[in-house]
Design an enzyme around this catalytic site. Structure first.
Site, PDB file in Angstrom:
ATOM      1  N   GLY A   1      25.007   7.965  -6.063  1.00  0.00           N
ATOM      2  CA  GLY A   1      26.156   8.004  -5.174  1.00  0.00           C
ATOM      3  C   GLY A   1      27.090   6.884  -6.074  1.00  0.00           C
TER       4      GLY A   1
ATOM      5  N   LYS B   1      26.802   4.076 -14.829  1.00  0.00           N
ATOM      6  CA  LYS B   1      26.208   3.560 -13.369  1.00  0.00           C
ATOM      7  C   LYS B   1      27.332   2.692 -13.046  1.00  0.00           C
ATOM      8  CE  LYS B   1      22.242   1.549 -11.404  1.00  0.00           C
ATOM      9  NZ  LYS B   1      20.722   1.206 -11.623  1.00  0.00           N
TER      10      LYS B   1
ATOM     11  N   ASP C   1      13.057   8.369  -5.893  1.00  0.00           N
ATOM     12  CA  ASP C   1      14.146   9.119  -6.492  1.00  0.00           C
ATOM     13  C   ASP C   1      14.307   7.928  -7.923  1.00  0.00           C
ATOM     14  OD1 ASP C   1      14.289   7.155  -3.997  1.00  0.00           O
ATOM     15  OD2 ASP C   1      16.326   6.797  -5.086  1.00  0.00           O
ATOM     16  N   ASN C   2      13.491   7.023  -7.799  1.00  0.00           N
ATOM     17  CA  ASN C   2      13.484   6.214  -8.882  1.00  0.00           C
ATOM     18  C   ASN C   2      12.330   6.250 -10.015  1.00  0.00           C
ATOM     19  OD1 ASN C   2      15.730   4.782  -7.994  1.00  0.00           O
ATOM     20  ND2 ASN C   2      14.469   3.368  -7.025  1.00  0.00           N
TER      21      ASN C   2
HETATM   22  P1  AMP Z   1      18.975   2.545  -5.522  1.00  0.00           P
HETATM   23  O1  AMP Z   1      18.251   1.641  -4.528  1.00  0.00           O
HETATM   24  O2  AMP Z   1      19.695   1.959  -6.689  1.00  0.00           O
HETATM   25  O3  AMP Z   1      17.978   3.512  -6.456  1.00  0.00           O
HETATM   26  O4  AMP Z   1      19.888   3.708  -4.932  1.00  0.00           O
HETATM   27  C1  AMP Z   1      19.343   4.388  -3.938  1.00  0.00           C
HETATM   28  C2  AMP Z   1      20.386   5.509  -3.609  1.00  0.00           C
HETATM   29  O5  AMP Z   1      21.420   4.958  -2.912  1.00  0.00           O
HETATM   30  C3  AMP Z   1      20.906   6.266  -4.596  1.00  0.00           C
HETATM   31  O6  AMP Z   1      21.158   7.843  -4.140  1.00  0.00           O
HETATM   32  C4  AMP Z   1      22.178   5.547  -5.195  1.00  0.00           C
HETATM   33  O7  AMP Z   1      22.940   6.481  -5.803  1.00  0.00           O
HETATM   34  C5  AMP Z   1      22.731   4.933  -3.834  1.00  0.00           C
HETATM   35  N1  AMP Z   1      23.476   3.987  -4.030  1.00  0.00           N
HETATM   36  C6  AMP Z   1      23.025   2.708  -4.446  1.00  0.00           C
HETATM   37  N2  AMP Z   1      23.990   1.783  -4.410  1.00  0.00           N
HETATM   38  C7  AMP Z   1      25.306   2.444  -4.126  1.00  0.00           C
HETATM   39  C8  AMP Z   1      26.563   2.320  -4.093  1.00  0.00           C
HETATM   40  N3  AMP Z   1      26.931   0.868  -4.396  1.00  0.00           N
HETATM   41  N4  AMP Z   1      27.382   3.135  -3.617  1.00  0.00           N
HETATM   42  C9  AMP Z   1      26.904   4.312  -3.512  1.00  0.00           C
HETATM   43  N5  AMP Z   1      25.832   4.529  -3.450  1.00  0.00           N
HETATM   44  C10 AMP Z   1      25.023   3.703  -3.765  1.00  0.00           C
HETATM   45 MG    MG Z   2      17.848   4.802  -7.904  1.00  0.00          MG
END
Ligand code: AMP
Ligand code: MG
Length: 491
Positions: A92, A113, A251-252
């Site tokens: 995202g 990122k 997803d991580n």
């Molecule tokens: P994360 O918790 O960083 O692993 O993110 C989980 C999901 O949320 C992933 O699909 C990321 O790409 C999306 N995501 C996290 N932060 C953002 C943001 N600021 N804008 C868009 N998507 C985000």
């Molecule tokens: Mg992630």
């Protein structure tokens, strides 16, 4: 002399050979005023990039997302977040620029990122604040320095723009390097779309990460077994360094077995097995001592996706039994890997399970610092050597530990000998770790445009096993008032 333009590195893009539901072609969104904050020259060289290129205006354009490359994509994936399935997540706020093949022939992803919205952004802004970007840069550098498989950080670029989180914060973009960004969640997403997509992704993953089993009799089962082996080794290493990832959603978790997505992660100071730092992890799902079990839970999600492609030409009960056996093998493999890393921390090679259990029970009961305990043990073998040392009065051994150490010393004498033990211990027990309170202070200063503390921390964590007395303040455990009890993801 007119400066010559350095040639653009040759990016390849093989992920786009997969069915197009697996990604979206999308360019990063340009930013107003990009400025390089941290550039990783050493990593550039390992990648076969000219460090002069990395610090060039051309590189800044590309790594800020201001100059789009033709084949840039965002990847699609699903994910179990805190146990619940999100069927469609995807990058995202990340853009995969492409792959580089390093001078040693390794293919790696280069990803931005915080580089703007994509079709997977949902309600997010596609951006990242400076704090989490610098945090990921530092912690991943440390993980690499101590030998834990990890994604790396090539550059941290401030965007000159603000992002809105707790309030306004400066925005930044991280350039991330990883063996690939194929996640357990990538397989879950493929499985939700149809078995042919799992097959395509599995074949691609085998070719890229596990070519040695690509032509085995049951390649998809082998893929699962390889993923189990990588993950048990990875999590054993996390545990041995007192690392808490914080958001072990599927997803991580990378199938390659590298650590990825450093969010509210932290290293334990005092040894507390149930330690949670992440502000968002209210139930303690991803607490320190849950990590091995969660790794296995996540691999069951991978197994479920792979079973669909394994059942194409086999009886489904038989397939499930084989996949289950691979999953069941996790515990033994984890135990073995963990035992090996812990034995090395104690300078021993044989069975140390009981010794380790007793030690950890003492640390928990007497609230001792995890990292410094092992350095203290090293000083018992080499009290005068500064490189193996630690700051004076940094650590007070409890009576129970002093009793335990007699047993341990005896085993060292009998089994490895002090010299060999010390040499082993010095490669497994860092003195400098990116402790929470140090990171916190360094990030606060960075928000005031002062990168001194960040650079000091980088200096010591890149050589984490060597004690240098001039940096002693960075080796100390936090004072009670300095302790950080909670970390924010700050996404
Ligand atoms: P994360 O918790 O960083 O692993 O993110 C989980 C999901 O949320 C992933 O699909 C990321 O790409 C999306 N995501 C996290 N932060 C953002 C943001 N600021 N804008 C868009 N998507 C985000
Ligand atoms: Mg992630």
């Amino acid at each position: 002399m007119t400066p010559t333009m350095l040639p653009l590195p040759t990016f390849e893009q093989t992920f786009t050979e997969l069915p197009d539901i697996m990604f979206a072609k999308v360019a990063p969104t340009p930013v107003t005023k990009p400025e390089a904050m941290l550039l990783n020259d050493t990593l550039a060289q390992e990648l076969g990039l000219d460090p002069d290129w990395l610090s060039s205006p051309e590189a800044l354009q590309i790594l800020s997302g201001n100059q789009a490359l033709p084949d840039t994509i965002a990847m699609a994936y699903a994910g179990h977040q805190f146990g619940h399935l999100s069927p469609r997540l995807g990058d995202g706020r990340a853009h995969l620029l492409g792959e580089l093949v390093t001078p040693t022939g390794q293919r790696v992803d280069i990803q931005l990122k915080g580089s703007g919205v994509t079709p997977y952004s949902r309600r997010g802004d596609g951006r990242a604040p400076l704090g989490p970007v610098l945090r990921e840069y530092l912690v991943s550098e440390f993980m690499h320095a101590v030998g834990v498989p990890t994604s790396r950080s090539l550059a941290a670029i401030s965007s000159g723009e603000s992002v809105w989180r707790q309030g306004t914060e400066p925005g930044a973009i991280l350039t991330r390097v990883a063996a690939s960004h194929i996640r357990v969640g990538s397989f879950e997403y493929a499985a939700s779309q149809g078995v042919e997509f799992v097959k395509a992704l599995a074949d691609y993953t085998l070719g890229r990460h596990f070519p040695e089993v690509e032509n085995s009799e049951e390649p998809y089962l082998s893929l699962l077994q390889c993923a189990v082996a990588k993950q048990t080794e990875l999590i054993a290493q996390w545990m041995s360094f007192g690392f808490i990832h914080g958001v072990m959603n599927t997803d991580n978790m990378l199938v390659s077995g590298e650590t990825v997505d450093y969010g509210p992660c932290a290293f334990m100071d005092t040894y507390v097995p149930s330690q949670v730092y992440s502000y968002i992890d209210r139930q303690g799902r991803y607490r320190y001592d849950h990590q091995p079990g969660i790794g296995q839970w996540n691999l069951v999600r991978l197994a479920q996706a792979l079973v669909s492609v394994m059942t194409v030409d086999q009886d489904s009960d038989a397939v499930v039994a084989k996949a289950q056996a691979a999953i069941n093998g996790y515990e033994q493999q984890y135990k073995h890997a963990y035992a090996q890393h812990m034995a090395a921390k104690l300078g021993l090679q044989g069975d140390t399970a009981t010794l380790v259990d007793k030690l950890l029970a003492i640390l928990a009961k007497d609230k001792l610092d995890y990292t410094l305990t092992f350095r203290y043990l090293m000083t018992l073998l080499a009290p005068t050597s500064t490189a193996y040392g630690m700051p004076e009065q940094a650590y007070i051994a409890s009576p129970a530990l002093q009793k335990w150490q007699l047993n341990w010393l005896q085993r060292v004498e009998q089994e490895t000998g002090p010299e060999q033990a010390l040499s082993l211990m010095s490669q497994h027990n860092p003195i400098f770790i990116p402790r929470n309170h140090l990171l916190d202070a360094a990030l606060k200063a960075a928000y005031q445009d002062d990168l001194t503390q960040i650079n000091d921390l980088l200096e010591v964590i890149r050589e984490p096993f060597t004690y240098r007395p001039e940096w002693q303040h960075l080796a100390l455990a936090p004072k009670p008032e300095e302790k950080i009890v909670s970390t924010f993801c700050g996404t």
